[in-house]
Design an enzyme around this catalytic site. Structure first.
Site, mmCIF file in Angstrom:
data_model
loop_
_atom_site.group_PDB
_atom_site.id
_atom_site.type_symbol
_atom_site.label_atom_id
_atom_site.label_comp_id
_atom_site.label_asym_id
_atom_site.label_seq_id
_atom_site.Cartn_x
_atom_site.Cartn_y
_atom_site.Cartn_z
ATOM 1 N N ASP A 44 0.823 -1.206 0.000
ATOM 2 C CA ASP A 44 0.000 0.000 0.000
ATOM 3 C C ASP A 44 0.859 1.259 0.000
ATOM 4 O OD1 ASP A 44 -2.717 1.026 0.063
ATOM 5 O OD2 ASP A 44 -2.233 1.795 2.049
ATOM 6 N N CYS A 137 -11.028 3.448 -5.390
ATOM 7 C CA CYS A 137 -10.224 3.254 -4.177
ATOM 8 C C CYS A 137 -10.905 3.864 -2.951
ATOM 9 C CB CYS A 137 -8.812 3.807 -4.376
ATOM 10 S SG CYS A 137 -7.770 3.660 -2.914
ATOM 11 N N TYR A 141 -13.286 1.602 -0.061
ATOM 12 C CA TYR A 141 -12.906 1.622 1.361
ATOM 13 C C TYR A 141 -14.058 2.150 2.216
ATOM 14 C CZ TYR A 141 -7.972 0.298 1.093
ATOM 15 O OH TYR A 141 -6.799 -0.410 0.939
ATOM 16 N N TYR A 167 -12.151 4.676 8.043
ATOM 17 C CA TYR A 167 -12.575 4.755 6.642
ATOM 18 C C TYR A 167 -14.084 4.954 6.478
ATOM 19 C CZ TYR A 167 -7.910 3.674 5.005
ATOM 20 O OH TYR A 167 -6.560 3.740 4.724
ATOM 21 N N GLU A 208 -8.952 -3.533 -7.023
ATOM 22 C CA GLU A 208 -9.045 -3.384 -5.567
ATOM 23 C C GLU A 208 -9.219 -4.746 -4.902
ATOM 24 O OE1 GLU A 208 -8.883 -1.158 -3.136
ATOM 25 O OE2 GLU A 208 -8.311 0.490 -4.455
#
Length: 229
Positions: A44, A137, A141, A167, A208
């Site tokens: 990441d 992205c 999340y 998140y 993802e």
């Protein structure tokens, strides 16, 4: 229905699959392996560096100074804003985040995802393609985290719950801006072009999913093939 909402609707099956995959399920229960978290954080870190660079590539494509200002703010967020989320996982691993990311990894799933986004940025003049590649992205999340808040499997006694809490709120601003930009740019595009944008968006959703799964398998490049003992 606005264009962004059509994209989200099309992505629902993929997001459902991500939620049911091992990474998120083990995060919910709080029993995810330290090796998986370490590999995720290392990959990441490389991904976020390139994601930040993509914001910079978007800036010349913007017509509004307000949009430019927001993208600059997002670059700052990418550098500093997700520190809390990273630290939560690093503490579970039992090492500092800085120590963990000293080991550089570039697994195939991250490589393919990053190249997918760069291709849109460099080959398409219209910013909507780059935004469509980047938007999944933060959106995914946020969707995973918000869903977790009402899931009885979320173990509040484990620190992984704090990752979901982060998140569930922190992605809202960038999601709203990406939505606004895509909806505005989509107004002047043909159905055929919008179908191409949708394809870009959904491909990033698949990337993802592969990125999360990469952490669970400790994915590496197998240049010599698999060795069978």
């Amino acid at each position: 229905m606005e264009f962004s909402q059509k994209l989200y609707q099309a992505a629902k099956p993929i997001i459902n699959d991500i939620y049911e995959d091992d990474f998120i399920q083990k995060m919910l229960l709080g029993n995810i392996q330290a090796d998986a978290l370490r590999h995720y954080l290392q990959a990441d870190a490389a991904y976020l560096k390139e994601f930040t660079n993509l914001y910079a590539l978007l800036i010349p494509k913007m017509n509004s100074m307000n949009d430019v200002k927001f993208l600059v703010e997002q670059i700052e967020f990418m550098v500093e804003g997700e520190v809390l989320a990273h630290d939560i996982l690093a503490q579970i691993v039992g090492e500092s985040y800085e120590e963990i990311i000293k080991t550089k990894v570039w697994p195939p799933s991250g490589d393919h995802y990053i190249k997918h986004m760069y291709f849109q940025a460099h080959s398409r003049e219209n910013a909507i393609y780059t935004i469509a590649a980047m938007a999944p992205c933060p959106y995914i999340y946020a969707e995973l985290a918000k869903r977790s808040q009402s899931d009885h499997k979320l173990n509040r006694e484990k620190d992984t719950a704090k990752w979901f809490d982060f998140y569930s709120t922190e992605m809202d601003d960038i999601i709203n801006v990406f939505e606004s930009l895509m909806n505005k740019l989509a107004e002047s595009m043909s159905d055929k072009e919008l179908e191409q944008v949708k394809q870009v968006f959904l491909e990033s959703c698949i990337h993802e999913r592969r990125f999360f799964n990469m952490a669970m398998t400790l994915e590496q490049w197998e240049f010599g093939g698999k060795v069978n003992d």
